[in-house]
Design a protein around this motif. Structure first.
Motif, PDB file in Angstrom:
ATOM      1  N   VAL A 102      12.761   8.261 -17.055  1.00 46.52           N
ATOM      2  CA  VAL A 102      11.419   7.692 -17.123  1.00 46.52           C
ATOM      3  C   VAL A 102      11.214   6.988 -18.464  1.00 46.52           C
ATOM      4  O   VAL A 102      10.668   5.889 -18.527  1.00 46.52           O
ATOM      5  CB  VAL A 102      10.348   8.780 -16.912  1.00 46.52           C
ATOM      6  N   ARG A 103      11.661   7.604 -19.561  1.00 55.04           N
ATOM      7  CA  ARG A 103      11.505   6.999 -20.891  1.00 55.04           C
ATOM      8  C   ARG A 103      12.309   5.700 -20.997  1.00 55.04           C
ATOM      9  O   ARG A 103      11.816   4.708 -21.546  1.00 55.04           O
ATOM     10  CB  ARG A 103      11.936   7.983 -21.976  1.00 55.04           C
ATOM     11  N   GLU A 104      13.518   5.698 -20.480  1.00 51.08           N
ATOM     12  CA  GLU A 104      14.323   4.472 -20.514  1.00 51.08           C
ATOM     13  C   GLU A 104      13.649   3.351 -19.728  1.00 51.08           C
ATOM     14  O   GLU A 104      13.647   2.192 -20.147  1.00 51.08           O
ATOM     15  CB  GLU A 104      15.726   4.747 -19.967  1.00 51.08           C
ATOM     16  N   ALA A 105      13.078   3.706 -18.595  1.00 53.49           N
ATOM     17  CA  ALA A 105      12.379   2.707 -17.785  1.00 53.49           C
ATOM     18  C   ALA A 105      11.149   2.179 -18.517  1.00 53.49           C
ATOM     19  O   ALA A 105      10.827   0.986 -18.439  1.00 53.49           O
ATOM     20  CB  ALA A 105      11.984   3.299 -16.436  1.00 53.49           C
ATOM     21  N   GLU A 106      10.445   3.063 -19.237  1.00 54.89           N
ATOM     22  CA  GLU A 106       9.287   2.625 -20.022  1.00 54.89           C
ATOM     23  C   GLU A 106       9.712   1.632 -21.099  1.00 54.89           C
ATOM     24  O   GLU A 106       9.060   0.606 -21.314  1.00 54.89           O
ATOM     25  CB  GLU A 106       8.608   3.835 -20.677  1.00 54.89           C
ATOM     26  N   VAL A 107      10.811   1.939 -21.784  1.00 52.75           N
ATOM     27  CA  VAL A 107      11.334   1.039 -22.817  1.00 52.75           C
ATOM     28  C   VAL A 107      11.699  -0.312 -22.211  1.00 52.75           C
ATOM     29  O   VAL A 107      11.317  -1.369 -22.724  1.00 52.75           O
ATOM     30  CB  VAL A 107      12.559   1.663 -23.519  1.00 52.75           C
ATOM     31  N   LEU A 108      12.420  -0.283 -21.097  1.00 54.03           N
ATOM     32  CA  LEU A 108      12.885  -1.530 -20.500  1.00 54.03           C
ATOM     33  C   LEU A 108      11.735  -2.345 -19.919  1.00 54.03           C
ATOM     34  O   LEU A 108      11.764  -3.584 -19.948  1.00 54.03           O
ATOM     35  CB  LEU A 108      13.931  -1.235 -19.418  1.00 54.03           C
ATOM     36  N   ALA A 109      10.705  -1.680 -19.405  1.00 53.59           N
ATOM     37  CA  ALA A 109       9.539  -2.410 -18.900  1.00 53.59           C
ATOM     38  C   ALA A 109       8.856  -3.178 -20.025  1.00 53.59           C
ATOM     39  O   ALA A 109       8.370  -4.301 -19.825  1.00 53.59           O
ATOM     40  CB  ALA A 109       8.559  -1.434 -18.257  1.00 53.59           C
ATOM     41  N   LEU A 110       8.848  -2.606 -21.221  1.00 59.93           N
ATOM     42  CA  LEU A 110       8.259  -3.298 -22.378  1.00 59.93           C
ATOM     43  C   LEU A 110       9.177  -4.422 -22.855  1.00 59.93           C
ATOM     44  O   LEU A 110       8.703  -5.464 -23.312  1.00 59.93           O
ATOM     45  CB  LEU A 110       7.978  -2.299 -23.502  1.00 59.93           C
ATOM     46  N   VAL A 111      10.480  -4.209 -22.756  1.00 53.90           N
ATOM     47  CA  VAL A 111      11.427  -5.295 -23.047  1.00 53.90           C
ATOM     48  C   VAL A 111      11.147  -6.477 -22.118  1.00 53.90           C
ATOM     49  O   VAL A 111      11.137  -7.640 -22.537  1.00 53.90           O
ATOM     50  CB  VAL A 111      12.894  -4.821 -22.885  1.00 53.90           C
ATOM     51  N   ALA A 112      10.895  -6.164 -20.851  1.00 55.99           N
ATOM     52  CA  ALA A 112      10.616  -7.211 -19.856  1.00 55.99           C
ATOM     53  C   ALA A 112       9.357  -8.000 -20.206  1.00 55.99           C
ATOM     54  O   ALA A 112       9.217  -9.167 -19.816  1.00 55.99           O
ATOM     55  CB  ALA A 112      10.481  -6.593 -18.472  1.00 55.99           C
ATOM     56  N   GLU A 113       8.435  -7.364 -20.946  1.00 51.24           N
ATOM     57  CA  GLU A 113       7.214  -8.049 -21.374  1.00 51.24           C
ATOM     58  C   GLU A 113       7.436  -8.887 -22.629  1.00 51.24           C
ATOM     59  O   GLU A 113       6.507  -9.526 -23.124  1.00 51.24           O
ATOM     60  CB  GLU A 113       6.106  -7.024 -21.642  1.00 51.24           C
ATOM     61  N   GLY A 114       8.659  -8.848 -23.167  1.00 50.84           N
ATOM     62  CA  GLY A 114       8.966  -9.624 -24.361  1.00 50.84           C
ATOM     63  C   GLY A 114       8.682  -8.906 -25.666  1.00 50.84           C
ATOM     64  O   GLY A 114       8.659  -9.526 -26.733  1.00 50.84           O
ATOM     65  N   ARG A 115       8.496  -7.585 -25.605  1.00 49.91           N
ATOM     66  CA  ARG A 115       8.185  -6.839 -26.829  1.00 49.91           C
ATOM     67  C   ARG A 115       9.434  -6.657 -27.696  1.00 49.91           C
ATOM     68  O   ARG A 115      10.543  -6.514 -27.179  1.00 49.91           O
ATOM     69  CB  ARG A 115       7.636  -5.451 -26.477  1.00 49.91           C
ATOM     70  N   THR A 116       9.232  -6.623 -28.998  1.00 48.77           N
ATOM     71  CA  THR A 116      10.317  -6.335 -29.931  1.00 48.77           C
ATOM     72  C   THR A 116      10.531  -4.824 -30.007  1.00 48.77           C
ATOM     73  O   THR A 116       9.682  -4.043 -29.547  1.00 48.77           O
ATOM     74  CB  THR A 116       9.985  -6.848 -31.337  1.00 48.77           C
ATOM     75  N   ASN A 117      11.650  -4.404 -30.609  1.00 47.63           N
ATOM     76  CA  ASN A 117      11.900  -2.971 -30.758  1.00 47.63           C
ATOM     77  C   ASN A 117      10.788  -2.299 -31.552  1.00 47.63           C
ATOM     78  O   ASN A 117      10.370  -1.188 -31.247  1.00 47.63           O
ATOM     79  CB  ASN A 117      13.246  -2.732 -31.448  1.00 47.63           C
ATOM     80  N   ARG A 118      10.288  -2.987 -32.578  1.00 51.86           N
ATOM     81  CA  ARG A 118       9.216  -2.416 -33.388  1.00 51.86           C
ATOM     82  C   ARG A 118       7.947  -2.236 -32.552  1.00 51.86           C
ATOM     83  O   ARG A 118       7.295  -1.187 -32.621  1.00 51.86           O
ATOM     84  CB  ARG A 118       8.926  -3.320 -34.592  1.00 51.86           C
ATOM     85  N   GLU A 119       7.614  -3.248 -31.756  1.00 52.31           N
ATOM     86  CA  GLU A 119       6.424  -3.172 -30.906  1.00 52.31           C
ATOM     87  C   GLU A 119       6.570  -2.077 -29.852  1.00 52.31           C
ATOM     88  O   GLU A 119       5.614  -1.355 -29.549  1.00 52.31           O
ATOM     89  CB  GLU A 119       6.174  -4.522 -30.236  1.00 52.31           C
ATOM     90  N   ILE A 120       7.777  -1.953 -29.293  1.00 51.15           N
ATOM     91  CA  ILE A 120       8.030  -0.900 -28.305  1.00 51.15           C
ATOM     92  C   ILE A 120       7.852   0.468 -28.948  1.00 51.15           C
ATOM     93  O   ILE A 120       7.237   1.376 -28.377  1.00 51.15           O
ATOM     94  CB  ILE A 120       9.439  -1.043 -27.705  1.00 51.15           C
ATOM     95  N   GLY A 121       8.386   0.623 -30.147  1.00 56.44           N
ATOM     96  CA  GLY A 121       8.263   1.887 -30.863  1.00 56.44           C
ATOM     97  C   GLY A 121       6.821   2.277 -31.113  1.00 56.44           C
ATOM     98  O   GLY A 121       6.423   3.430 -30.912  1.00 56.44           O
ATOM     99  N   LYS A 122       6.005   1.296 -31.514  1.00 59.32           N
ATOM    100  CA  LYS A 122       4.589   1.575 -31.771  1.00 59.32           C
ATOM    101  C   LYS A 122       3.865   1.967 -30.490  1.00 59.32           C
ATOM    102  O   LYS A 122       3.035   2.874 -30.475  1.00 59.32           O
ATOM    103  CB  LYS A 122       3.924   0.349 -32.396  1.00 59.32           C
TER     104      LYS A 122
END
Length: 206
Positions: free
Chosen positions: A145-165
């Motif tokens: 579930v956490r990996e999917a959450e990370v990848l869904a934010l990647v799909a939105e164009g978020r940076t690693n820093r933005e995903i972390g926040k």
């Protein structure tokens, strides 16, 4: 009698489900909720089972509402009824404590049987969704579930820093999740990971 709460933000959907369920002598809809927050509030009343959508307007979504209701000392059981069939949605709902998961195009008799089963404490996962999860597990491509959450934010164009926040993770943890995602999906880039995850139904398309 099984006392039901319908949690869905579309009034027409709620009306249709209510009409179908209340044809059954042992089922009664005692409340309706148009937001996840209302679902949590009303679910704390005299309700045996909540039929919960996953997508709502506002910050809280169906999985979080499910988690909060199931954390209550005498909280109702929850049956997810939604249009979404990604691995992340299904696993997220189950991990939150849902007793079952059905799609809105399920036949009426299937929904009614699932309502009775879930209210009785049994698992009510649609067979095609169970088979889908088994297939993704067998392929080694199932994301957490956490990996999917990370990848869904990647799909939105978020940076690693933005995903972390957003997820309250360090950048190093986000990078670690991405490494695992790339390995599981057999890809070497963020774009390829998103494309592959959408292809196999691990995250929502679009």
């Amino acid at each position: 009698m099984i006392r039901l709460l319908l949690a869905d933000d579309h009034p027409v959907v709620r009306a249709g489900i209510r009409a179908m369920l209340e044809r059954e002598a042992d089922l009664v809809v005692v409340a309706e909720a148009a937001t996840a927050e209302d679902a949590v509030r009303l679910g704390r009343t005299e309700v045996d089972l909540v039929l919960m959508d996953l997508q709502f307007p506002g910050a809280m979504q169906g999985a979080e509402a499910t988690r909060r209701l199931r954390a209550e000392p005498h909280g109702p059981r929850v049956l997810v009824l939604t249009n979404y069939d990604t691995d992340a949605d299904i696993l997220g709902a189950i991990e939150a404590g849902a007793s079952g998961y059905l799609l809105k195009d399920a036949p009426p008799e299937t929904l009614i049987a699932a309502v009775r089963a879930a209210a009785d404490g049994e698992q009510a996962l649609a067979p095609e969704l169970s088979a889908k999860l088994d297939a993704s597990l067998a392929s080694g491509e199932r994301l957490t579930v956490r990996e999917a959450e990370v990848l869904a934010l990647v799909a939105e164009g978020r940076t690693n820093r933005e995903i972390g926040k957003t997820l309250y993770l360090s950048e190093a943890t986000v990078k670690s999740h991405l490494v695992h995602i790339f390995t599981k999906l057999g890809v070497g880039s963020r774009t390829a990971a998103v494309a592959r995850a959408r292809e196999i139904g691990a995250i929502r398309a679009g």
